[in-house]
Design a protein around this motif. Structure first.
Motif, PDB file in Angstrom:
ATOM      1  N   GLN A  29     -52.378  55.168  24.485  1.00 40.97           N
ATOM      2  CA  GLN A  29     -53.055  54.020  25.099  1.00 40.97           C
ATOM      3  C   GLN A  29     -53.276  52.924  24.072  1.00 40.97           C
ATOM      4  OE1 GLN A  29     -56.499  54.938  27.497  1.00 40.97           O
ATOM      5  NE2 GLN A  29     -57.452  52.946  27.088  1.00 40.97           N
ATOM      6  N   GLU A  30     -53.594  53.296  22.838  1.00 43.00           N
ATOM      7  CA  GLU A  30     -53.836  52.286  21.789  1.00 43.00           C
ATOM      8  C   GLU A  30     -52.574  51.472  21.510  1.00 43.00           C
ATOM      9  OE1 GLU A  30     -55.351  51.992  17.138  1.00 43.00           O
ATOM     10  OE2 GLU A  30     -55.139  53.943  18.126  1.00 43.00           O
ATOM     11  N   SER A  31     -51.415  52.150  21.414  1.00 41.28           N
ATOM     12  CA  SER A  31     -50.155  51.440  21.167  1.00 41.28           C
ATOM     13  C   SER A  31     -49.795  50.537  22.346  1.00 41.28           C
ATOM     14  CB  SER A  31     -49.018  52.441  20.925  1.00 41.28           C
ATOM     15  OG  SER A  31     -49.274  53.221  19.782  1.00 41.28           O
ATOM     16  N   MET A  32     -50.083  51.067  23.566  1.00 41.84           N
ATOM     17  CA  MET A  32     -49.812  50.260  24.752  1.00 41.84           C
ATOM     18  C   MET A  32     -50.668  49.006  24.766  1.00 41.84           C
ATOM     19  SD  MET A  32     -48.130  49.792  27.527  1.00 41.84           S
ATOM     20  CE  MET A  32     -47.340  51.372  27.858  1.00 41.84           C
ATOM     21  N   GLU A  33     -51.937  49.145  24.413  1.00 41.33           N
ATOM     22  CA  GLU A  33     -52.840  47.993  24.385  1.00 41.33           C
ATOM     23  C   GLU A  33     -52.375  46.955  23.366  1.00 41.33           C
ATOM     24  OE1 GLU A  33     -56.646  49.648  23.592  1.00 41.33           O
ATOM     25  OE2 GLU A  33     -57.030  50.216  25.680  1.00 41.33           O
ATOM     26  N   GLN A  34     -51.919  47.410  22.218  1.00 43.54           N
ATOM     27  CA  GLN A  34     -51.442  46.490  21.176  1.00 43.54           C
ATOM     28  C   GLN A  34     -50.183  45.745  21.643  1.00 43.54           C
ATOM     29  OE1 GLN A  34     -50.900  49.025  17.777  1.00 43.54           O
ATOM     30  NE2 GLN A  34     -53.087  49.058  17.236  1.00 43.54           N
ATOM     31  N   ALA A  35     -49.254  46.465  22.282  1.00 41.36           N
ATOM     32  CA  ALA A  35     -48.009  45.837  22.749  1.00 41.36           C
ATOM     33  C   ALA A  35     -48.292  44.797  23.824  1.00 41.36           C
ATOM     34  CB  ALA A  35     -47.052  46.902  23.276  1.00 41.36           C
ATOM     35  N   LEU A  36     -49.174  45.143  24.760  1.00 44.79           N
ATOM     36  CA  LEU A  36     -49.487  44.217  25.841  1.00 44.79           C
ATOM     37  C   LEU A  36     -50.262  43.008  25.331  1.00 44.79           C
ATOM     38  CD1 LEU A  36     -50.407  46.763  28.664  1.00 44.79           C
ATOM     39  CD2 LEU A  36     -48.348  45.377  28.484  1.00 44.79           C
ATOM     40  N   ALA A  37     -51.110  43.219  24.355  1.00 42.38           N
ATOM     41  CA  ALA A  37     -51.852  42.098  23.771  1.00 42.38           C
ATOM     42  C   ALA A  37     -50.897  41.128  23.071  1.00 42.38           C
ATOM     43  CB  ALA A  37     -52.898  42.616  22.782  1.00 42.38           C
ATOM     44  N   ALA A  38     -49.910  41.699  22.367  1.00 40.62           N
ATOM     45  CA  ALA A  38     -48.917  40.839  21.701  1.00 40.62           C
ATOM     46  C   ALA A  38     -48.091  40.078  22.728  1.00 40.62           C
ATOM     47  CB  ALA A  38     -48.005  41.704  20.816  1.00 40.62           C
ATOM     48  N   ASP A  39     -47.775  40.768  23.841  1.00 45.46           N
ATOM     49  CA  ASP A  39     -47.008  40.110  24.900  1.00 45.46           C
ATOM     50  C   ASP A  39     -47.810  38.966  25.521  1.00 45.46           C
ATOM     51  OD1 ASP A  39     -44.735  39.911  26.739  1.00 45.46           O
ATOM     52  OD2 ASP A  39     -46.128  40.663  28.246  1.00 45.46           O
ATOM     53  N   ASP A  40     -49.078  39.198  25.772  1.00 41.51           N
ATOM     54  CA  ASP A  40     -49.942  38.147  26.329  1.00 41.51           C
ATOM     55  C   ASP A  40     -50.057  36.970  25.364  1.00 41.51           C
ATOM     56  OD1 ASP A  40     -50.350  39.561  28.624  1.00 41.51           O
ATOM     57  OD2 ASP A  40     -52.258  40.449  27.988  1.00 41.51           O
ATOM     58  N   ALA A  41     -50.119  37.268  24.067  1.00 42.08           N
ATOM     59  CA  ALA A  41     -50.221  36.199  23.067  1.00 42.08           C
ATOM     60  C   ALA A  41     -48.962  35.346  23.053  1.00 42.08           C
ATOM     61  CB  ALA A  41     -50.465  36.811  21.683  1.00 42.08           C
ATOM     62  N   ARG A  42     -47.807  36.002  23.182  1.00 49.43           N
ATOM     63  CA  ARG A  42     -46.553  35.256  23.225  1.00 49.43           C
ATOM     64  C   ARG A  42     -46.484  34.360  24.464  1.00 49.43           C
ATOM     65  NH1 ARG A  42     -44.290  40.147  21.238  1.00 49.43           N
ATOM     66  NH2 ARG A  42     -43.803  40.815  23.381  1.00 49.43           N
ATOM     67  N   LEU A  43     -46.917  34.911  25.586  1.00 47.26           N
ATOM     68  CA  LEU A  43     -46.908  34.118  26.811  1.00 47.26           C
ATOM     69  C   LEU A  43     -47.841  32.911  26.703  1.00 47.26           C
ATOM     70  CD1 LEU A  43     -46.883  36.903  29.567  1.00 47.26           C
ATOM     71  CD2 LEU A  43     -45.032  35.346  28.973  1.00 47.26           C
ATOM     72  N   GLN A  44     -49.018  33.135  26.110  1.00 46.72           N
ATOM     73  CA  GLN A  44     -49.976  32.043  25.958  1.00 46.72           C
ATOM     74  C   GLN A  44     -49.434  30.973  25.016  1.00 46.72           C
ATOM     75  OE1 GLN A  44     -52.711  31.567  27.681  1.00 46.72           O
ATOM     76  NE2 GLN A  44     -53.080  29.613  26.608  1.00 46.72           N
ATOM     77  N   LYS A  45     -48.778  31.412  23.944  1.00 38.33           N
ATOM     78  CA  LYS A  45     -48.187  30.453  23.006  1.00 38.33           C
ATOM     79  C   LYS A  45     -47.082  29.644  23.681  1.00 38.33           C
ATOM     80  CE  LYS A  45     -45.799  30.117  18.559  1.00 38.33           C
ATOM     81  NZ  LYS A  45     -45.220  30.852  17.414  1.00 38.33           N
ATOM     82  N   LYS A  46     -46.293  30.311  24.513  1.00 38.57           N
ATOM     83  CA  LYS A  46     -45.216  29.611  25.220  1.00 38.57           C
ATOM     84  C   LYS A  46     -45.781  28.581  26.187  1.00 38.57           C
ATOM     85  CE  LYS A  46     -40.979  30.428  27.849  1.00 38.57           C
ATOM     86  NZ  LYS A  46     -40.067  31.442  28.434  1.00 38.57           N
ATOM     87  N   ILE A  47     -46.869  28.933  26.865  1.00 36.41           N
ATOM     88  CA  ILE A  47     -47.506  27.981  27.787  1.00 36.41           C
ATOM     89  C   ILE A  47     -48.009  26.765  27.027  1.00 36.41           C
ATOM     90  CG2 ILE A  47     -49.493  27.631  29.304  1.00 36.41           C
ATOM     91  CD1 ILE A  47     -49.158  30.579  30.153  1.00 36.41           C
ATOM     92  N   GLU A  48     -48.646  27.015  25.877  1.00 40.09           N
ATOM     93  CA  GLU A  48     -49.177  25.914  25.068  1.00 40.09           C
ATOM     94  C   GLU A  48     -48.036  25.043  24.537  1.00 40.09           C
ATOM     95  OE1 GLU A  48     -51.425  27.906  22.098  1.00 40.09           O
ATOM     96  OE2 GLU A  48     -53.109  28.423  23.441  1.00 40.09           O
ATOM     97  N   GLN A  49     -46.934  25.689  24.121  1.00 38.59           N
ATOM     98  CA  GLN A  49     -45.778  24.930  23.642  1.00 38.59           C
ATOM     99  C   GLN A  49     -45.178  24.092  24.772  1.00 38.59           C
ATOM    100  OE1 GLN A  49     -43.303  28.088  21.953  1.00 38.59           O
ATOM    101  NE2 GLN A  49     -43.552  27.148  19.930  1.00 38.59           N
ATOM    102  N   SER A  50     -45.102  24.672  25.961  1.00 44.43           N
ATOM    103  CA  SER A  50     -44.549  23.955  27.107  1.00 44.43           C
ATOM    104  C   SER A  50     -45.366  22.701  27.416  1.00 44.43           C
ATOM    105  CB  SER A  50     -44.514  24.876  28.326  1.00 44.43           C
ATOM    106  OG  SER A  50     -44.029  24.178  29.460  1.00 44.43           O
ATOM    107  N   ILE A  51     -46.666  22.847  27.388  1.00 43.76           N
ATOM    108  CA  ILE A  51     -47.543  21.694  27.640  1.00 43.76           C
ATOM    109  C   ILE A  51     -47.344  20.631  26.562  1.00 43.76           C
ATOM    110  CG2 ILE A  51     -49.953  20.936  27.746  1.00 43.76           C
ATOM    111  CD1 ILE A  51     -50.614  23.697  28.953  1.00 43.76           C
ATOM    112  N   ARG A  52     -47.254  21.081  25.305  1.00 43.11           N
ATOM    113  CA  ARG A  52     -47.110  20.149  24.181  1.00 43.11           C
ATOM    114  C   ARG A  52     -45.768  19.422  24.235  1.00 43.11           C
ATOM    115  NH1 ARG A  52     -49.145  16.349  21.383  1.00 43.11           N
ATOM    116  NH2 ARG A  52     -48.462  16.232  19.202  1.00 43.11           N
ATOM    117  N   VAL A  53     -44.686  20.175  24.511  1.00 42.88           N
ATOM    118  CA  VAL A  53     -43.352  19.563  24.613  1.00 42.88           C
ATOM    119  C   VAL A  53     -43.328  18.521  25.716  1.00 42.88           C
ATOM    120  CG1 VAL A  53     -40.974  20.014  25.359  1.00 42.88           C
ATOM    121  CG2 VAL A  53     -42.012  21.440  23.603  1.00 42.88           C
TER     122      VAL A  53
END
Length: 345
Positions: free
Chosen positions: A22-46
């Motif tokens: 569960q700990e590894s799963m939580e870390q992977a999903l958190a990283a995935d959410d962070a990437r998605l959030q960064k992409k959204i922020e980049q999209s808005i900025r672009v």
């Protein structure tokens, strides 16, 4: 409990499915959410940067400045652009005549530099870059890749020709064909077929009617200009369709003598005196500007025809090439061949 798209998913189900803790799963999903959030922020900025760089005169955004500010590749910037957040509306350019020469040049170079075989998804990015609807970009690029004369382009060129615009200026305005000659030939050879138009009724012309048309041709016809003959003939034969009258005029004028060597000599002298002022030259030779230009074009084409070379001429040319003599000087030394003839050799 893990939330995915607002749907709760028990952790126990996630860990069993992927066979990790569960700990590894939580870390992977958190990283995935962070990437998605960064992409959204980049999209808005672009999107914001693209809107800020929009050039009203050119009708598109300055994507070079967006790339510099974001420090990521151009294609990635285009992928991040969100049209739903943009204040800029894509242009509609359904006909090649709607495109400025600069836009066509930019379109061709962008597709060549960024893509090999262009896919449907790539055309979406081309549309974003050009700020033109995707289908219009595809149409314009196809016209540039496989040039052909369309009814809209033919009509636009006709209007420019009637305004005495020179072919080189028309070529610069619509840089679709690779050569001016290709554009000109496509224009003159173009025929628009429209099955929806009613077919002209076949007319049996009497000898008297034919003589009357011949008289009108002799009085009003100027090479390259049948308009005045047609007007007068329609007055003389009000019950016959324009198509039938024009067909008869074409039949008669096709027998009018073509361009003679005297015509070419006269136009050559006038071009050397006045330049390519076709309106003035047409007046001087009592003909239309288009006819005057056609005589000059035929003269130029005759000059470009393959020429035979004597052995002495070839030997002189070989010596000039060996000694690195410029083309203009080589032409002077040979004495019987123009610079263009040397280039064609």
């Amino acid at each position: 409990m893990y939330q995915k798209d607002n749907i709760p998913v028990p952790w126990i189900d996630m860990t069993k499915r992927f066979e990790i803790s569960q700990e590894s799963m939580e870390q992977a999903l958190a990283a995935d959410d962070a990437r998605l959030q960064k992409k959204i922020e980049q999209s808005i900025r672009v999107t914001q940067l693209a809107d800020q760089s929009y050039n009203e005169e050119h009708g598109r955004c300055d994507w070079d400045s967006v790339v510099r500010d974001m420090d990521i590749p151009l294609v990635e910037c285009l992928q991040l652009f969100d049209a739903s957040l943009s204040t800029v509306s894509a242009r509609s350019l359904p006909n090649v005549t709607n495109w400025a020469a600069d836009d066509l040049s930019t379109l061709k170079s962008f597709v060549t530099e960024q893509f090999g075989a262009v896919t449907a998804d790539d055309w979406l990015l081309v549309g974003v870059y050009m700020n033109v609807e995707q289908k219009d970009c595809f149409m314009a690029h196809s016209m540039c890749s496989f040039p052909q004369m369309s009814a809209v382009l033919h009509e636009a060129i006709t209007q420019h020709r009637n305004a005495n615009m020179e072919w080189k200026d028309i070529f610069e305005k619509y840089p679709i064909f690779s050569r001016i000659g290709g554009l000109r030939n496509a224009y003159y050879q173009f025929k628009e077929f429209d099955d929806s138009k009613p077919k002209a009724i076949h007319i049996e012309w009497t000898d008297a009617d034919t003589c009357r048309i011949q008289e009108l041709v002799q009085t009003y016809y100027k090479p390259g200009n049948k308009r005045e003959v047609l007007i007068q003939a329609q007055k003389a034969f009000p019950d016959i369709s324009q198509e039938s009258i024009l067909g008869k005029i074409k039949q008669i004028t096709s027998k009018v003598p073509g361009i003679t060597s005297d015509d070419i000599d006269r136009v050559k002298k006038l071009v050397y005196a006045y330049g390519k002022d076709w309106a003035r030259i047409g007046q001087e030779i009592n003909d239309t500007p288009r006819r005057a230009e056609r005589i000059w074009t035929q003269h130029r084409e005759q000059q470009k025809a393959p020429q035979t070379w004597s052995e002495d001429e070839l030997n002189t040319l070989r010596r000039c090439i060996h000694d690195g003599v410029e083309m203009a000087e080589a032409s002077r030394l040979i004495g019987t061949k123009t610079r263009d003839a040397l280039l064609e050799c």
